[in-house]
Design a protein around this motif. Structure first.
Motif, short mmCIF file in Angstrom:
data_model
loop_
_atom_site.label_atom_id
_atom_site.label_comp_id
_atom_site.label_asym_id
_atom_site.label_seq_id
_atom_site.Cartn_x
_atom_site.Cartn_y
_atom_site.Cartn_z
N HIS A 20 1.01 -1.33 -0.30
CA HIS A 20 0.18 -0.32 0.14
C HIS A 20 1.03 0.99 0.18
CE1 HIS A 20 -3.42 -2.48 0.23
NE2 HIS A 20 -3.30 -2.55 1.35
N PRO A 22 3.31 3.10 -2.03
CA PRO A 22 3.35 3.80 -2.98
C PRO A 22 2.52 4.31 -3.50
CG PRO A 22 4.19 1.61 -3.82
CD PRO A 22 3.48 1.44 -2.39
N GLU A 23 0.51 3.62 -3.45
CA GLU A 23 -0.90 4.11 -3.01
C GLU A 23 -0.68 5.80 -2.00
OE1 GLU A 23 -5.30 2.89 -2.53
OE2 GLU A 23 -3.67 2.07 -1.35
N ALA A 25 1.67 6.91 -0.60
CA ALA A 25 2.84 8.85 -0.89
C ALA A 25 2.03 8.79 -2.31
CB ALA A 25 3.85 7.88 -2.20
N ARG A 26 1.28 8.49 -3.88
CA ARG A 26 0.73 9.12 -4.49
C ARG A 26 0.08 9.73 -4.42
NH1 ARG A 26 1.69 3.71 -7.54
NH2 ARG A 26 -0.84 2.99 -6.61
N VAL A 96 6.21 7.83 5.73
CA VAL A 96 5.74 8.78 3.91
C VAL A 96 4.49 9.88 3.96
CG1 VAL A 96 5.08 7.65 0.92
CG2 VAL A 96 6.16 7.25 2.38
N CYS A 100 5.13 13.34 1.97
CA CYS A 100 4.72 13.64 0.95
C CYS A 100 3.30 14.86 0.92
CB CYS A 100 3.82 12.83 0.24
SG CYS A 100 5.12 11.10 0.05
#
Length: 405
Positions: A20, A22-23, A25-26, A96, A100
């Motif tokens: 999860h 990367p999700e 972070a995006r 993160v 971010c």
């Protein structure tokens, strides 16, 4: 009968948290670039993303997190982002999500601070925010609509909301209103339960004047002193202290900054401070990136980075520490009504912020139409609020381009 959201068990960090990451972070990187309008707007956009669109958590759960982050010092919307990151992706998600969400605003503010020092002023961006601000008001209103339907069940929550909202608009301390509203809600529920069972009821009324006096004095009463020589260590420790004890809105932050950097240290002028706060208000992401601007103004790139680290570091620590404590609060039958009351009071404070935003944003018929259109669009369609903000900015550009001709 008084109804309130039932406390839900605290989920642990997901076992597949790495998947999860990367999700997380995006999502928070995009919010960091597009979350205009201050904490109330940030919270509304996060609710839109994690409750309505992605369905990570329910509205009840989101309200729980909002209530918990309102109980700890620091920037509430940033702490909410950190907490959501933790619940979705564990400890790495906590870090993160915070980085971010904060990072884009920090980079933008550093660039503006460089321009301010280099050219002696701020870029003119009023044409852009003319169209963005009404959309932000609509996003906050839509979040209040959804959250209110979850939390405001029955007459008593509405009474508490009306009282807290009225006192907030009169300038009462947000911390006092959160705890006072929570105690009042829990006390009313206790009275209703005792009355229903036929037992005598006792309601303890908070001593508002004493609490208000204490909160008004906390960190806000200082005297002017001679200027102190600048040092990066003093800069870091001053912002660390502010991040660790500050409750409330950007206006409370302004008071803390004025007392520390204008009166006590003598490092800033009133005009420089107001310019710094203005930058924090009109850039996306956390308003606390005002610290980034001040840090660069006083100590260059190192000062900007150190000031940012110092003011946000306590938020990461507080969220990590409060997680197990929050779970016990939600499960305890004595404290669960208090948390529900804090949630109700937090909605009232969010409504107060929306009213203040509306007074500044709805300045003519076009901005009113923009706000109503954005609200209707959010109610009717599951449209990402990012596109509404882009559309609002485009309307602002078009309006001023036509006016210039």
């Amino acid at each position: 009968m008084i109804a309130s959201p039932q406390p839900q068990p605290e989920p642990s960090a997901p076992a597949s948290s790495a998947g999860h990451l990367p999700e997380v972070a995006r999502l928070f990187l995009r919010l960091g670039f597009t979350a205009f309008g201050g904490p109330a707007a940030h919270i509304a956009m996060m609710r839109d993303e994690v409750v309505r669109r992605r369905q990570w958590i329910s509205d009840e759960r989101f309200l729980d997190l909002l209530g918990i982050t309102n109980l700890i010092p620091g920037p509430n919307s940033t702490e909410l982002a950190i907490y959501l990151g933790y619940l979705r992706a564990g400890w790495r998600g906590l870090i993160v999500a915070g980085i971010c969400f904060i990072g884009p605003a920090m980079a933008i503010v550093l660039a503006l601070a460089w321009a301010y020092v280099t050219y002696g002023g701020l870029p003119q961006v009023g044409w852009l925010f003319y169209g963005i601000q009404p959309v932000v008001v609509a996003i906050v209103a839509n979040a209040l609509w959804g959250l209110g339907r979850t939390a405001l069940r029955g007459v008593w929550p509405l009474v508490v909301v009306a009282l807290v909202l009225g006192l907030d608009l009169l300038g009462w301390s947000p911390l006092l209103l959160l705890f006072g509203g929570g105690l009042l809600f829990a006390g009313g529920k206790f009275v209703a339960q005792r009355t229903h069972s036929g037992a005598p009821a006792v309601l303890l009324i908070p001593r508002w004047s004493q609490l208000r006096t204490g909160m008004a004095a906390l960190g806000l009463v200082t005297t002017a002193s001679a200027a102190v020589p600048f040092s990066l260590l003093t800069l870091f420790l001053t912002f660390l202290k502010i991040g660790a004890v500050l409750y409330g809105s950007g206006y409370v932050l302004l008071a803390f900054l004025h007392n520390n950097f204008v009166l006590n240290l003598g490092w800033l002028t009133d005009r420089q401070l107001l310019d710094a706060v203005s930058v924090g208000q009109f850039t996306p992401g956390p308003v606390f990136t005002t610290a980034t601007f001040i840090g660069y103004l006083l100590g260059g790139w190192a000062g900007g980075l150190l000031a940012t680290l110092a003011i946000f570091l306590p938020s990461f620590v507080f969220v990590a520490l409060i997680h197990p404590f929050a779970a016990r609060l939600r499960r305890n039958p004595l404290t669960a009504p208090l948390l529900a009351g804090v949630n109700v009071a937090a909605l009232a404070l969010m409504a107060g912020a929306m009213i203040q935003l509306g007074q500044a944003a709805l300045v003519d018929w076009l901005t009113v139409v923009l706000a109503l259109g954005a609200f209707a669009t959010l109610r009717r369609f599951k449209l990402n609020s990012f596109w509404l903000i882009v559309g609002g900015a485009a309307v602002g550009v078009l309006r001023f381009w036509m006016f210039a001709r």
